[in-house]
Motif scaffolding. Structure first.
Motif, PDB file in Angstrom:
ATOM      1  N   ASP A  64      47.561  39.718  46.875  1.00  0.00           N
ATOM      2  CA  ASP A  64      48.446  39.128  45.885  1.00  0.00           C
ATOM      3  C   ASP A  64      49.390  40.247  45.477  1.00  0.00           C
ATOM      4  OD1 ASP A  64      49.657  37.849  43.808  1.00  0.00           O
ATOM      5  OD2 ASP A  64      47.986  38.166  42.415  1.00  0.00           O
ATOM      6  N   SER A  65      50.670  40.079  45.749  1.00  0.00           N
ATOM      7  CA  SER A  65      51.584  41.181  45.494  1.00  0.00           C
ATOM      8  C   SER A  65      52.951  40.702  45.040  1.00  0.00           C
ATOM      9  CB  SER A  65      51.751  42.007  46.775  1.00  0.00           C
ATOM     10  OG  SER A  65      52.715  43.007  46.597  1.00  0.00           O
ATOM     11  N   GLU A  66      53.507  41.439  44.121  1.00  0.00           N
ATOM     12  CA  GLU A  66      54.880  41.187  43.688  1.00  0.00           C
ATOM     13  C   GLU A  66      55.564  42.517  43.537  1.00  0.00           C
ATOM     14  OE1 GLU A  66      55.609  38.863  40.275  1.00  0.00           O
ATOM     15  OE2 GLU A  66      55.103  36.984  41.281  1.00  0.00           O
ATOM     16  N   ARG A  67      56.851  42.552  43.786  1.00  0.00           N
ATOM     17  CA  ARG A  67      57.593  43.760  43.501  1.00  0.00           C
ATOM     18  C   ARG A  67      59.022  43.417  43.107  1.00  0.00           C
ATOM     19  NH1 ARG A  67      57.591  47.392  48.842  1.00  0.00           N
ATOM     20  NH2 ARG A  67      55.341  47.465  48.888  1.00  0.00           N
ATOM     21  N   ASN A  68      59.616  44.386  42.465  1.00  0.00           N
ATOM     22  CA  ASN A  68      61.041  44.290  42.158  1.00  0.00           C
ATOM     23  C   ASN A  68      61.647  45.553  42.736  1.00  0.00           C
ATOM     24  OD1 ASN A  68      63.592  44.146  41.176  1.00  0.00           O
ATOM     25  ND2 ASN A  68      63.000  43.672  39.063  1.00  0.00           N
ATOM     26  N   GLN A 111      53.225  45.835  42.471  1.00  0.00           N
ATOM     27  CA  GLN A 111      51.787  46.046  42.584  1.00  0.00           C
ATOM     28  C   GLN A 111      51.221  45.118  43.649  1.00  0.00           C
ATOM     29  OE1 GLN A 111      49.266  43.748  41.377  1.00  0.00           O
ATOM     30  NE2 GLN A 111      50.815  42.219  40.850  1.00  0.00           N
ATOM     31  N   ALA A 112      50.072  45.467  44.145  1.00  0.00           N
ATOM     32  CA  ALA A 112      49.366  44.629  45.121  1.00  0.00           C
ATOM     33  C   ALA A 112      47.894  44.729  44.800  1.00  0.00           C
ATOM     34  CB  ALA A 112      49.629  45.114  46.538  1.00  0.00           C
ATOM     35  N   LYS A 113      47.205  43.611  44.875  1.00  0.00           N
ATOM     36  CA  LYS A 113      45.752  43.655  44.735  1.00  0.00           C
ATOM     37  C   LYS A 113      45.153  42.659  45.703  1.00  0.00           C
ATOM     38  CE  LYS A 113      45.686  40.786  40.525  1.00  0.00           C
ATOM     39  NZ  LYS A 113      47.103  40.754  40.113  1.00  0.00           N
ATOM     40  N   GLY A 114      43.930  42.926  46.144  1.00  0.00           N
ATOM     41  CA  GLY A 114      43.347  42.011  47.110  1.00  0.00           C
ATOM     42  C   GLY A 114      41.964  42.413  47.535  1.00  0.00           C
ATOM     43  N   VAL A 115      41.460  41.649  48.504  1.00  0.00           N
ATOM     44  CA  VAL A 115      40.114  41.867  49.027  1.00  0.00           C
ATOM     45  C   VAL A 115      40.181  41.798  50.553  1.00  0.00           C
ATOM     46  CG1 VAL A 115      37.748  40.990  49.110  1.00  0.00           C
ATOM     47  CG2 VAL A 115      39.072  40.751  47.019  1.00  0.00           C
ATOM     48  N   ASP A 116      39.529  42.731  51.207  1.00  0.00           N
ATOM     49  CA  ASP A 116      39.432  42.728  52.669  1.00  0.00           C
ATOM     50  C   ASP A 116      37.975  42.594  53.080  1.00  0.00           C
ATOM     51  OD1 ASP A 116      42.116  43.254  52.730  1.00  0.00           O
ATOM     52  OD2 ASP A 116      41.887  45.406  53.067  1.00  0.00           O
ATOM     53  N   ILE A 117      37.728  41.750  54.053  1.00  0.00           N
ATOM     54  CA  ILE A 117      36.348  41.551  54.524  1.00  0.00           C
ATOM     55  C   ILE A 117      36.310  41.716  56.039  1.00  0.00           C
ATOM     56  CG2 ILE A 117      34.430  39.906  54.686  1.00  0.00           C
ATOM     57  CD1 ILE A 117      35.507  38.638  52.099  1.00  0.00           C
TER      58      ILE A 117
END
Lengths: 214, 722
Positions: free
Chosen positions: B579-583, B552-558
């Motif tokens: 903020d991202s992590e994967r397997n 998953q990935a989550k975040g903010v772009d400005i």
């Protein structure tokens, strides 16, 4: 005999009706052109444009009403404040120019007006539109001049574009200034005007020549 | 009898001459009761009418009588026709106009998309911006990399969007797929986009939640819209520090044809400027391009674009597993791309577009003495229709067919040769409806359906988006969608039963555009599933590959842009947090992949100095630390690189109307950026895993170019190109 008289009467009244329409068109156009002579503000231009727009809505086989509606919207755009309003006017002008181009695709006046509209769009946001639209406008003015090398408006608008470019690049403005000067006698020669053919533009050429002196 | 007729006729004529006058007056307002100045009010089929004044009132006289139709028209409102009876001498009519739905410049679907366009008035970027960005060095992808949502991955050059890998971004030209849009390259040697920015008039860079029309991309779609008919006949010559090109364009009334030959040879440049990479033979490439445009009848457009590209290089890279001995990689690439599209307006409510694109990409690699030859052939057919179903509804639907054949022959010096290949044909259909509830609110719902011949399976991916305008300048947008992409070639080659990878996007956006200033903030959440997993990258056992990967990935772009505050100056600032992590792939547990930096920041400024006729530009790029796996420490993805900094400068000087000199340099401060480390497979005598850093190709890349345009009247330049 009776029949002949009735026929003649019908014929005459028919002609009269047609002439009445024709004279109403002439009256409306004359009134519009008169109003054009007294415009000052953005709103005045828009109002006069509206006047021609109304004529254009009724008379669908003449390009003159379309032409003047567009011309006045273009002039309104030069005087408007915000980019959105300017674009609103030039968008509107585009509609009438397209109609006029359908009727008279090879008329130097109509083509020159198409270029004038691009010039107005360019002037609204030169930073981001300059590069793209200056090329387009120059090309269309060139087309208008080649259609009628004696059209002072096409020549003066072309000179205006070239002058701006030359100034930007710091190169000699002699070329555009000479051609602007040449248009003055042409403008004066047509000052009497025939029908509703465009006669505007001498002030624009004079202002350009004045800038040339500086 | 005769006299009688005359009398009647005379009376009739007289009656029409004696005109009764009627004064029509009133007020024009909108639905909310606000007065509208400048509306056009007139009697249909007559010359009588007026414009409403500043206070919305109007008044005019007419000599017409009886039943007439009063027309009231105004930009942005529906034209109203109202029957009136002109028997009285005065008539008061109060009019309320209904707002017209503006499908072009009203509320727009904004979530996820950065659009650079001349057509639409309200855009974040202009096409020109793509090429005047200092760090871009003329590469579209370089400019896009200064927008929020992207991450700097210096050793790659590809677009890494919102925690996604480079392969998750797909490039489309005029709606048609462009495979292998980046040049062929070796590991850790950055690549560039193949297509010249000068070919395009507009760009839509979508960082997520894009339309159902686009598929086979997990993270991002880069949609490039090509130029229309060329303005005029002209020749262009460019002399650059890395090569040169010559182009000729011929313009007819309804047709234009351009041809261009570009030759790039980095050898003289690399002899002059010290390189960190050890090139046995610097990259050399020859590109030929043809652009054809034809207007068909009044509204039809035929566009054809062809690109043939031949390139090669030989590079020596130190191998940490061979005690620093160098591997020699000899790569040659033959690329061909053809794109032909046609669009036309069938009726006032229906427009059609269709096209075909084909890509052929052959990469022949000699790694030391082992040969690896790969070839990918792709074809895409598309037919799409746009239907103005009603004043409020636009439906976009169509069907597509994708063909892909990939083959790879591995011929090791010491073992027997092996060959793999697979073919996949994907049939897809999409339908999407935009509902304009008002000029403030738009809702979009779409569905994309795909069937793969390789897997003999079908998928449906829903898309949803909405935008709500708050006031004149601000707007909130939301987007949701499910996005599928077939597994990458190297995995599908081994196991042809792998399912497509899948990402689900949720995006919330606020955008404010006013008077040369743009502010955007966008938050997102992205869930990955069915990612390809395997035990080791060089494993050819299909059983060791599966779709068990997730992340998953989550975040903010400005994004902030201001071209107003300082005269002749335009700048933008982008900040992205992810903020991202994967397997996935060969990860043992979930971790943050090495291409990901949590904080990315770009600052781009352009300033025009009129007396010097020069545009100066600067770009500063920052990327925070990137994780990597350090086998000398406990844990997984347990260490971090130093942060990345780059300051690039450029200048474009308009020497004469037809001559432009362009200069640019990357990394003017000469920082030694490290993108990651390669560790030895086994520890040394002291029990320590040795490592080597992955670095920049050279301290700086300096570019000098002279662009000359030749036309009959000498008026033109390549200004629009810079």
């Amino acid at each position: 005999m009776k029949k002949i008289i009735i026929l003649i009467i019908l014929l005459i009244s028919g002609l009269a009706l047609n002439a009445q329409n024709q004279s109403a068109y002439i009256k409306a156009m004359t009134k519009g052109l008169e109003a054009m002579g007294n415009v000052q503000s953005e709103q005045d231009f828009a109002n006069v444009a509206g006047q021609f727009e109304r004529i254009a809505a009724k008379v669908k086989d003449q390009w003159h009403p379309q032409y003047y509606a567009a011309l006045n919207y273009i002039n309104a755009s030069f005087r408007a404040e915000s980019l959105e309003t300017k674009d609103g006017y030039t968008d509107k002008a585009k509609v009438f120019i397209d109609e006029a181009l359908k009727m008279a695709p090879n008329d130097s006046e109509v083509v020159a007006l198409e270029g004038f509209n691009y010039m107005a769009q360019l002037a609204a946001d030169p930073g981001s539109r300059g590069a793209m639209l200056s090329q387009k406008a120059s090309q269309i003015f060139g087309k208008a001049v080649s259609m009628n090398p004696e059209n002072p408006r096409a020549l003066a608008l072309m000179a205006q574009m070239q002058f701006g470019t030359a100034q930007f690049f710091g190169s000699s403005t002699e070329g555009p200034c000479t051609s602007a000067k040449k248009t003055i006698p042409m403008f004066k020669a047509e000052a009497q005007g025939e029908g509703f053919s465009p006669t505007w533009g001498i002030e624009m050429a004079q202002a350009l020549i004045e800038n040339c002196g500086k | 009898m005769k006299t009688q007729i005359f009398v009647i006729l005379a009376l009739m004529v007289a009656a029409s001459m004696v005109n009764a006058q009627t004064i029509i007056s009133g007020v024009v307002t909108d639905q909310k009761g606000e007065t509208l100045p400048g509306a056009n009010i007139y009697l249909k089929d007559t010359f009588d009418g007026t414009n409403s004044k500043a206070d919305g009132t109007f008044s005019f006289e007419t000599e017409e009588t009886g039943n007439q139709i009063l027309v009231i028209s105004f930009i942005g409102f529906k034209t109203l026709e109202r029957p009136v009876d002109l028997s009285a001498s005065a008539l008061e009519v109060n009019i309320s106009l209904k707002e017209e739905i503006n499908k072009v410049d009203g509320v727009t679907i904004a979530a996820g998309a950065f659009e650079a366009s001349d057509v639409k008035k309200v855009t974040v970027l202009k096409p020109l911006d793509i090429v005047t960005t200092a760090s871009a060095a003329g590469d579209i992808m370089g400019a896009i990399n200064t927008l929020p949502g992207t991450a700097t991955v210096g050793e790659s050059g590809r677009l890494f969007v919102r925690g996604g890998e480079g392969y998750e971004t797909k490039v489309f030209i005029d709606g048609m797929e462009a495979r292998n849009a980046f040049g062929a390259t070796a590991p850790n040697v950055p690549t560039r986009g193949r297509f010249s920015p000068f070919l395009f008039k507009g760009t839509i860079f979508s960082t997520g939640g894009y339309s159902a029309e686009y598929g086979q991309a997990l993270s991002s779609a880069l949609v490039l819209n090509s130029n229309d008919i060329a303005a005029e006949t002209q020749g262009d010559v460019s002399l650059m520090s890395v090569g040169g090109d010559a182009a000729y364009t011929k313009r007819w009334e309804k047709t234009s044809l351009s041809g261009k030959i570009q030759h790039t040879d980095l050898r003289p440049y690399q002899d002059l400027v010290k390189q960190a990479f050890d090139w046995e033979k610097a990259p050399v490439s020859t590109v030929g391009e043809i652009v054809f445009r034809q207007k068909v009848k009044s509204n039809g457009w035929l566009k054809v674009y062809a690109n043939a590209d031949q390139s090669n290089f030989i590079i020596r890279q130190p191998n940490i597993n061979r005690g620093g001995l160098k591997d020699t990689i000899n790569l040659s690439n033959d690329y061909f791309y053809l794109n032909a599209t046609y669009k036309d307006i069938l009726s006032s409510k229906l427009s059609i577009r269709g096209g075909v694109s084909t890509t052929s990409n052959a990469e022949n690699i000699i790694f030391n003495r082992d040969k690896v030859n790969g070839k990918e052939v792709g074809a895409h057919f598309k037919l799409g229709l746009n239907w103005d179903a009603s004043e409020r509804v636009v439906v976009n639907f169509g069907t597509e067919y994708f063909h892909k054949k990939f083959e790879r022959a591995i011929d090791p010096a010491s073992e027997a040769a092996v060959q793999f290949d697979f073919t996949d044909n994907i049939t897809s259909s999409f339908v999407e409806a935009d509902y304009f509830a008002s000029n403030k609110f738009i809702l979009r719902a779409g569905l994309r359906f795909e069937n793969s011949s390789l897997l003999n399976q079908s998928w449906a991916s829903p898309r949803l988006a909405a935008s709500y305008k708050v006031g004149e300048k601000g707007q909130f947008s939301f987007a949701y969608g499910s996005f599928l992409q077939a597994p990458q070639n190297q995995y599908a080659l081994v196991n042809t039963d792998l399912k497509p990878e899948e990402a689900t996007h949720y995006i919330l956006n606020y955008q404010y555009i006013h008077d040369g200033r743009v502010f955007r903030i966008e938050g997102y959440q992205k869930d990955y599933k069915n990612l390809v997993k395997f035990s080791s990258p060089n494993d050819f056992n299909p059983l060791n590959y599966n779709n068990a990967g997730f992340g998953q990935a989550k975040g903010v772009d400005i994004f902030w842009r201001d071209s107003k505050t300082v005269k002749n100056t335009d700048y933008w600032v982008s900040y992205s947090y992810v903020d991202s992590e994967r397997n996935y792939q060969d990860f043992s547990i979930s971790g943050t992949p090495s291409f990901l930096s949590s904080h990315n920041f770009s600052w781009v400024i352009k300033h025009f100095v009129q007396p010097l006729r020069t545009q100066f530009g600067a770009t500063y790029n920052y990327a925070s630390t990137r994780p990597f796996h350090n086998p000398n420490l406990p844990g997984f993805q347990n260490d971090g690189t130093p942060a990345f900094h780059d300051l690039s400068l450029n200048a474009a000087i308009l020497f004469k109307q037809n001559i432009i000199l362009y200069l640019s340099s990357s990394n003017v401060l000469g920082r030694d950026n490290v993108f990651g480390y390669q560790y030895a497979n086994s520890p040394n005598a002291q029990g320590v895993f040795e490592r080597q850093a992955v670095r920049q190709a050279a301290k700086r890349f300096i570019f000098v170019g002279l662009f000359i345009t030749l036309t009959k009247n000498g008026q033109e330049n390549q200004l629009r190109n810079l």
